[in-house]
Write a protein that holds these residues in place. Structure first.
Motif, PDB file in Angstrom:
ATOM      1  N   PHE A   1     -74.516  99.432 -48.132  1.00  0.00           N
ATOM      2  CA  PHE A   1     -73.454  99.794 -49.070  1.00  0.00           C
ATOM      3  C   PHE A   1     -73.343  98.691 -50.111  1.00  0.00           C
ATOM      4  O   PHE A   1     -73.435  97.509 -49.778  1.00  0.00           O
ATOM      5  CB  PHE A   1     -72.107  99.923 -48.350  1.00  0.00           C
ATOM      6  CG  PHE A   1     -72.082 100.982 -47.294  1.00  0.00           C
ATOM      7  CD1 PHE A   1     -71.849 102.310 -47.629  1.00  0.00           C
ATOM      8  CD2 PHE A   1     -72.288 100.649 -45.962  1.00  0.00           C
ATOM      9  CE1 PHE A   1     -71.819 103.294 -46.656  1.00  0.00           C
ATOM     10  CE2 PHE A   1     -72.260 101.629 -44.980  1.00  0.00           C
ATOM     11  CZ  PHE A   1     -72.026 102.950 -45.322  1.00  0.00           C
ATOM     12  N   ALA A   2     -73.124  99.091 -51.367  1.00  0.00           N
ATOM     13  CA  ALA A   2     -72.937  98.101 -52.441  1.00  0.00           C
ATOM     14  C   ALA A   2     -71.460  97.958 -52.754  1.00  0.00           C
ATOM     15  O   ALA A   2     -70.726  98.939 -52.778  1.00  0.00           O
ATOM     16  CB  ALA A   2     -73.693  98.536 -53.685  1.00  0.00           C
ATOM     17  N   LEU A   3     -71.026  96.728 -52.964  1.00  0.00           N
ATOM     18  CA  LEU A   3     -69.677  96.461 -53.493  1.00  0.00           C
ATOM     19  C   LEU A   3     -69.874  95.631 -54.756  1.00  0.00           C
ATOM     20  O   LEU A   3     -69.689  94.416 -54.742  1.00  0.00           O
ATOM     21  CB  LEU A   3     -68.833  95.693 -52.474  1.00  0.00           C
ATOM     22  CG  LEU A   3     -68.312  96.466 -51.271  1.00  0.00           C
ATOM     23  CD1 LEU A   3     -67.639  95.535 -50.278  1.00  0.00           C
ATOM     24  CD2 LEU A   3     -67.322  97.535 -51.715  1.00  0.00           C
ATOM     25  N   GLY A   4     -70.281  96.303 -55.830  1.00  0.00           N
ATOM     26  CA  GLY A   4     -70.641  95.567 -57.034  1.00  0.00           C
ATOM     27  C   GLY A   4     -72.102  95.190 -56.988  1.00  0.00           C
ATOM     28  O   GLY A   4     -72.832  95.573 -56.067  1.00  0.00           O
TER      29      GLY A   4
ATOM     30  N   VAL B   1     -72.772  92.020 -54.117  1.00  0.00           N
ATOM     31  CA  VAL B   1     -72.290  92.049 -52.732  1.00  0.00           C
ATOM     32  C   VAL B   1     -72.798  93.319 -52.052  1.00  0.00           C
ATOM     33  O   VAL B   1     -72.604  94.426 -52.567  1.00  0.00           O
ATOM     34  CB  VAL B   1     -70.741  92.014 -52.661  1.00  0.00           C
ATOM     35  CG1 VAL B   1     -70.290  91.973 -51.203  1.00  0.00           C
ATOM     36  CG2 VAL B   1     -70.185  90.825 -53.424  1.00  0.00           C
TER      37      VAL B   1
ATOM     38  N   SER C   1     -73.328  95.332 -48.110  1.00  0.00           N
ATOM     39  CA  SER C   1     -73.009  95.359 -46.681  1.00  0.00           C
ATOM     40  C   SER C   1     -74.104  96.111 -45.946  1.00  0.00           C
ATOM     41  O   SER C   1     -74.559  97.154 -46.404  1.00  0.00           O
ATOM     42  CB  SER C   1     -71.674  96.070 -46.451  1.00  0.00           C
ATOM     43  OG  SER C   1     -70.656  95.417 -47.160  1.00  0.00           O
TER      44      SER C   1
ATOM     45  N   GLU D   1     -74.801  98.064 -42.512  1.00  0.00           N
ATOM     46  CA  GLU D   1     -74.095  98.633 -41.354  1.00  0.00           C
ATOM     47  C   GLU D   1     -75.075  98.896 -40.225  1.00  0.00           C
ATOM     48  O   GLU D   1     -76.084  99.573 -40.410  1.00  0.00           O
ATOM     49  CB  GLU D   1     -73.376  99.924 -41.749  1.00  0.00           C
ATOM     50  CG  GLU D   1     -72.570 100.508 -40.593  1.00  0.00           C
ATOM     51  CD  GLU D   1     -71.767 101.725 -40.995  1.00  0.00           C
ATOM     52  OE1 GLU D   1     -70.858 101.575 -41.831  1.00  0.00           O
ATOM     53  OE2 GLU D   1     -72.065 102.818 -40.493  1.00  0.00           O
TER      54      GLU D   1
ATOM     55  N   THR E   1     -70.545  87.124 -44.339  1.00  0.00           N
ATOM     56  CA  THR E   1     -69.448  87.387 -43.412  1.00  0.00           C
ATOM     57  C   THR E   1     -69.763  88.662 -42.642  1.00  0.00           C
ATOM     58  O   THR E   1     -70.773  89.313 -42.911  1.00  0.00           O
ATOM     59  CB  THR E   1     -68.102  87.569 -44.144  1.00  0.00           C
ATOM     60  OG1 THR E   1     -68.144  88.770 -44.908  1.00  0.00           O
ATOM     61  CG2 THR E   1     -67.805  86.389 -45.068  1.00  0.00           C
ATOM     62  N   PHE E   2     -68.920  89.016 -41.674  1.00  0.00           N
ATOM     63  CA  PHE E   2     -69.109  90.304 -41.011  1.00  0.00           C
ATOM     64  C   PHE E   2     -67.785  90.877 -40.557  1.00  0.00           C
ATOM     65  O   PHE E   2     -66.781  90.157 -40.448  1.00  0.00           O
ATOM     66  CB  PHE E   2     -70.094  90.212 -39.834  1.00  0.00           C
ATOM     67  CG  PHE E   2     -69.775  89.135 -38.833  1.00  0.00           C
ATOM     68  CD1 PHE E   2     -68.857  89.352 -37.828  1.00  0.00           C
ATOM     69  CD2 PHE E   2     -70.424  87.896 -38.900  1.00  0.00           C
ATOM     70  CE1 PHE E   2     -68.567  88.364 -36.906  1.00  0.00           C
ATOM     71  CE2 PHE E   2     -70.132  86.891 -37.975  1.00  0.00           C
ATOM     72  CZ  PHE E   2     -69.200  87.129 -36.980  1.00  0.00           C
TER      73      PHE E   2
ATOM     74  N   ARG F   1     -70.463  95.739 -39.730  1.00  0.00           N
ATOM     75  CA  ARG F   1     -71.200  95.459 -40.965  1.00  0.00           C
ATOM     76  C   ARG F   1     -71.341  93.966 -41.206  1.00  0.00           C
ATOM     77  O   ARG F   1     -70.398  93.201 -40.978  1.00  0.00           O
ATOM     78  CB  ARG F   1     -70.481  96.068 -42.179  1.00  0.00           C
ATOM     79  CG  ARG F   1     -70.529  97.589 -42.194  1.00  0.00           C
ATOM     80  CD  ARG F   1     -69.873  98.140 -43.446  1.00  0.00           C
ATOM     81  NE  ARG F   1     -69.653  99.573 -43.285  1.00  0.00           N
ATOM     82  CZ  ARG F   1     -68.880 100.311 -44.069  1.00  0.00           C
ATOM     83  NH1 ARG F   1     -68.240  99.743 -45.080  1.00  0.00           N
ATOM     84  NH2 ARG F   1     -68.733 101.602 -43.856  1.00  0.00           N
TER      85      ARG F   1
ATOM     86  N   HIS G   1     -71.999  91.284 -44.263  1.00  0.00           N
ATOM     87  CA  HIS G   1     -71.757  91.305 -45.706  1.00  0.00           C
ATOM     88  C   HIS G   1     -72.484  90.150 -46.379  1.00  0.00           C
ATOM     89  O   HIS G   1     -72.291  88.992 -46.006  1.00  0.00           O
ATOM     90  CB  HIS G   1     -70.258  91.233 -45.987  1.00  0.00           C
ATOM     91  CG  HIS G   1     -69.482  92.243 -45.192  1.00  0.00           C
ATOM     92  ND1 HIS G   1     -69.545  93.594 -45.448  1.00  0.00           N
ATOM     93  CD2 HIS G   1     -68.667  92.095 -44.107  1.00  0.00           C
ATOM     94  CE1 HIS G   1     -68.772  94.238 -44.580  1.00  0.00           C
ATOM     95  NE2 HIS G   1     -68.243  93.355 -43.748  1.00  0.00           N
TER      96      HIS G   1
ATOM     97  N   PHE H   1     -73.350  88.027 -49.781  1.00  0.00           N
ATOM     98  CA  PHE H   1     -72.910  87.662 -51.137  1.00  0.00           C
ATOM     99  C   PHE H   1     -74.085  86.986 -51.828  1.00  0.00           C
ATOM    100  O   PHE H   1     -74.446  85.861 -51.476  1.00  0.00           O
ATOM    101  CB  PHE H   1     -71.700  86.732 -51.072  1.00  0.00           C
ATOM    102  CG  PHE H   1     -70.499  87.357 -50.417  1.00  0.00           C
ATOM    103  CD1 PHE H   1     -70.385  87.396 -49.034  1.00  0.00           C
ATOM    104  CD2 PHE H   1     -69.489  87.923 -51.173  1.00  0.00           C
ATOM    105  CE1 PHE H   1     -69.288  87.983 -48.417  1.00  0.00           C
ATOM    106  CE2 PHE H   1     -68.390  88.512 -50.573  1.00  0.00           C
ATOM    107  CZ  PHE H   1     -68.288  88.537 -49.192  1.00  0.00           C
TER     108      PHE H   1
END
Lengths: 281, 233
Positions: B8-11, B14, B16, B18, B44-45, B49, B51, B53
């Motif tokens: 998954f993209a967050l921007g 970043v 994730s 899963e 992080t997690f 997931r 994550h 950066f």
């Protein structure tokens, strides 16, 4: 070095942020409007210190104890130095005893003030950004002082650059789909990108938006990562947009992600303003 | 390692990953990814997931090939895992939520507490607030529905249950979980490195203290003289 005669509505110290501590639940913090922050630091760079004052709605009234240069960026604001009207994006020199009065914001929400000084603020976890409980206080109060070491401000060749301020008037926010966007019904997906939303409330943590948008969000999902710009859908149908001080995890549906430019546009919106999402292809 | 994962993209910087729950030790996997500091600034997690950066904007194809590369590196060694014994006080001031949950039936409240003290709980990750740990291991009989609307102030040290999850509030905060007791130990210390007492994967058992002992621990904690017991597992 300087004292707040009036701290203003909500004035805090922010630098680029507190990176590397999300593993322990600590948000990045830093400026909500990264564009205005970068501009302030480009106009008046201070080596090893990106600290600025971030002000909201009503700025501070500051008395200088030393000679300092400063620059104002961000929202359109009425500011005076000893009664003389100031312009944003211009570097001014203040003498000891001078009074800078950053008044009411005219357009936008957040104003940034950068000084030609290395501030001696504490930097817990590598950042001067005010955030409780990492720093004792979230913002300045009347009478507070700021200490630091003035530096010689080199007048930048581009000190009179014309700054494009269109983002203060922009209402379209470019977004990309968030991790749970696909879980929304197709009509809800379309509606989310078509409906205008109104700002209900905002803080450094985030924006609450509402519109005539009714989608069933799952309640109590497992907590997942939250980053600035993430748009979450609550079971009551409101949208929560995470900003600089947002908690690092959250348990709502993650429907959209704002682009960095869109985050800056939103950061200058206030209660009652309206916005619209635009999806990138 | 060749665990299947979803991205998954967050921007643009970043992402994730899963995984199927229980497939991977995230503490070790995080450590493995952190050995690529030229690509990543933080890892992080959460429950399922990991994550990532990235230092710079990265396309999803680049992320895939980077992850494939990392997955071929031997997994980082498991850091020492500790078992902590933490005090908990069940005096009425700290158990009002639980009493409400059971509509005043004190027998059920006591039964809940005695079952709770038999459990061993694992810290999965930190989130929500600085130093707020999410613990797993709560048996189904001890799950409690969250409050219908969050209360303004949950006291620092409140041991609380939200659904299947257990947490300890590191500071006063609005909160939607049900307080079942109070742990007087300081778990988050922003001026120390690391700023937390417990590391993810650490395990916790609770032992009951009465009001008097609780007050003594609170005082000793303020003097920074209270150190809870722990052993390496």
């Amino acid at each position: 070095m300087m004292q707040f005669i009036r701290a203003g509505y909500y004035t805090s110290l922010q630098d680029r942020g507190r990176y590397g501590w999300r593993y322990y639940g600590v948000p990045v913090s830093g400026p909500v409007d990264r564009r205005a922050f970068a501009l302030a630091n480009a106009l008046l760079p201070v080596e090893d210190d990106s600290s600025v004052l971030e002000c909201h709605l009503l700025g501070p009234k500051i008395r200088f104890d030393v000679a300092l240069a400063f620059v104002i960026t961000g929202a359109l604001v009425k500011a005076h130095l000893n009664g003389k009207l100031l312009h944003r994006h211009e570097i001014y020199s203040a003498q000891a005893g001078d009074v800078l009065d950053v008044g009411q914001v005219q357009k936008g929400l957040r104003v940034y003030l950068k000084f030609s000084a290395k501030l001696s603020a504490p930097r817990p976890m590598g950042s001067s950004a005010m955030f409780v409980p990492i720093t004792p206080k979230a913002r300045f109060a009347d009478g507070d002082t700021i200490q630091g070491e003035p530096i010689f401000a080199q007048k930048q060749a581009n000190a009179h650059i014309k700054v494009n301020d269109d983002y203060l008037h922009e209402h379209g926010l470019v977004v990309s789909p968030g991790p749970d966007f696909a879980a929304l019904h197709a009509t809800a997906q379309a509606q989310l990108l078509k409906t205008p939303f109104t700002v209900l409330a905002q803080s450094r943590m985030g924006y609450r938006l509402s519109g005539s948008f009714h989608a069933k969000a799952s309640a109590h999902m497992a907590s997942q990562l939250v980053v600035p710009g993430l748009v979450q859908l609550t079971p009551s149908g409101e949208l929560l947009v995470a900003m600089a001080d947002a908690q690092v995890t959250g348990g709502y549906m993650q429907v959209l992600q704002l682009s960095p430019v869109a985050q800056n546009i939103l950061s200058q919106k206030r209660e009652g303003d309206s916005i619209k999402f635009r999806c990138t292809p | 390692m060749s665990n299947p994962y979803k991205i998954f993209a967050l921007g643009a910087d970043v992402y994730s990953l899963e995984f199927e729950k229980g497939d991977v030790d995230f503490v070790c996997l995080r450590q493995t990814f952190l050995s690529f500091p030229s690509e990543l600034t933080e890892v992080t997690f959460t429950f399922n997931r990991l994550h990532l950066f990235f230092r710079r904007p990265t396309t999803i194809e680049e992320v895939r090939s980077f992850v494939d590369e990392v997955m071929h590196v031997p997994l980082a060694a498991k850091p020492p895992q500790r078992l902590w014994r933490l005090p908990i006080c069940f005096s009425p001031a700290y158990t009002a939520d639980l009493v409400d949950c059971f509509e005043g039936n004190m027998e059920r409240v006591h039964h809940y507490h005695s079952n709770f003290l038999q459990g061993q709980y694992r810290l999965v990750f930190y989130g929500f607030l600085p130093g707020f740990g999410y613990f797993e291991g709560l048996p189904e009989a001890l799950h409690l529905a969250r409050k219908s609307s969050p209360t303004q102030r949950t006291l620092q040290g409140t041991v609380a249950v939200g659904g299947a999850q257990l947490g300890i509030y590191p500071q006063d905060s609005p909160g939607g979980w049900q307080g079942i007791g109070h742990c007087p130990v300081t778990l988050f210390m922003p001026s120390q490195t690391p700023p937390v007492l417990l590391q993810p994967n650490d395990e916790v058992v609770f032992f009951e203290v009465d009001e008097k002992t609780h007050a003594q621990i609170v005082e000793a904690t303020h003097r920074q003289e209270y150190q809870p017991q722990s052993v390496v597992l």
